[in-house]
Scaffold this motif. Structure first.
Motif, mmCIF file in Angstrom:
data_model
loop_
_atom_site.group_PDB
_atom_site.id
_atom_site.type_symbol
_atom_site.label_atom_id
_atom_site.label_comp_id
_atom_site.label_asym_id
_atom_site.label_seq_id
_atom_site.Cartn_x
_atom_site.Cartn_y
_atom_site.Cartn_z
ATOM 1 N N GLU A 17 0.574 -1.192 -0.119
ATOM 2 C CA GLU A 17 0.378 -0.105 0.167
ATOM 3 C C GLU A 17 0.901 1.070 0.131
ATOM 4 O OE1 GLU A 17 -2.646 2.282 3.071
ATOM 5 O OE2 GLU A 17 -3.054 0.071 2.753
ATOM 6 N N TRP A 18 0.442 2.196 -0.681
ATOM 7 C CA TRP A 18 1.716 3.906 -0.144
ATOM 8 C C TRP A 18 0.427 4.338 -0.460
ATOM 9 C CZ3 TRP A 18 5.366 4.971 -3.363
ATOM 10 C CH2 TRP A 18 5.669 3.662 -4.060
ATOM 11 N N GLN A 19 1.411 4.791 0.822
ATOM 12 C CA GLN A 19 0.292 5.749 1.982
ATOM 13 C C GLN A 19 1.280 6.769 2.495
ATOM 14 O OE1 GLN A 19 1.680 2.954 6.021
ATOM 15 N NE2 GLN A 19 -0.007 1.094 5.208
ATOM 16 N N MET A 20 0.857 7.644 2.825
ATOM 17 C CA MET A 20 1.106 8.991 2.978
ATOM 18 C C MET A 20 2.135 8.739 4.145
ATOM 19 S SD MET A 20 1.237 12.534 1.662
ATOM 20 C CE MET A 20 -0.479 12.719 1.269
ATOM 21 N N HIS A 22 4.599 7.155 4.860
ATOM 22 C CA HIS A 22 5.622 6.168 4.952
ATOM 23 C C HIS A 22 6.200 5.574 3.276
ATOM 24 C CE1 HIS A 22 4.541 5.352 9.323
ATOM 25 N NE2 HIS A 22 3.177 6.148 8.792
ATOM 26 N N ALA A 25 3.995 0.511 1.353
ATOM 27 C CA ALA A 25 4.571 -0.103 2.836
ATOM 28 C C ALA A 25 4.211 -1.321 1.779
ATOM 29 C CB ALA A 25 3.996 0.090 3.969
ATOM 30 N N CYS A 59 6.243 -6.186 8.626
ATOM 31 C CA CYS A 59 5.834 -5.150 7.375
ATOM 32 C C CYS A 59 7.119 -3.829 7.080
ATOM 33 C CB CYS A 59 4.545 -3.688 8.279
ATOM 34 S SG CYS A 59 4.376 -2.530 7.175
ATOM 35 N N ASP A 61 8.361 -0.232 6.213
ATOM 36 C CA ASP A 61 7.558 1.421 4.470
ATOM 37 C C ASP A 61 8.969 1.902 4.003
ATOM 38 O OD1 ASP A 61 5.324 1.482 7.170
ATOM 39 O OD2 ASP A 61 6.418 2.823 8.132
ATOM 40 N N LYS A 81 -0.636 2.772 -7.973
ATOM 41 C CA LYS A 81 -1.144 2.827 -7.276
ATOM 42 C C LYS A 81 -2.088 3.738 -7.420
ATOM 43 C CE LYS A 81 3.131 6.197 -5.543
ATOM 44 N NZ LYS A 81 3.719 8.083 -5.330
#
Length: 84
Positions: A17-20, A22, A25, A59, A61, A81
Motif C-alpha cells: 500500500e502506498w501510504q502518506m 510512509h 509499505a 511490514c 515502510d 498506486k
C-alpha cells in the motif's frame, strides 16, 4: 537485481500500500522472509532494513528506498498506486 528476481519479489510480497508519509509499505509473511532478504535482496549483516513484526509477517515502510536501483516509474508499474 534482475527482472526475474524482481518478479519473484512481487509474488512473495503478501500485500502493499502506498501510504502518506510512509511511502511504499509492504507486508511479507515470515515464511518468505529468508527468500526475500537472502536470495533476492542480498541483505547482509552490514545493511539494516527497518521493519515492524506483526502476527503473520513483517511490514516495511519506504520499500521504494530498498528498490532504489529502479526508477519511480518502474516501481509504480509493479506496485500501482490507487488513483481515487
Amino acid at each position: 537485481m534482475d527482472f526475474k528476481k524482481l518478479k519473484l519479489l512481487t509474488e512473495l510480497i503478501d500485500q502493499y500500500e502506498w501510504q502518506m508519509g510512509h511511502g511504499l509499505a509492504v507486508w511479507i509473511e515470515y515464511s518468505n522472509c529468508t527468500t526475500v532478504f537472502d536470495k533476492i535482496l542480498g541483505v547482509d549483516s552490514e545493511r539494516e532494513i527497518h521493519c515492524v513484526a506483526q502476527r503473520t509477517g513483517i511490514c516495511i515502510d519506504h520499500f521504494e528506498d530498498i528498490l532504489s536501483y529502479y526508477t519511480n516509474e518502474d516501481i509504480e508499474s509493479l506496485f500501482p498506486k490507487d488513483e481515487d
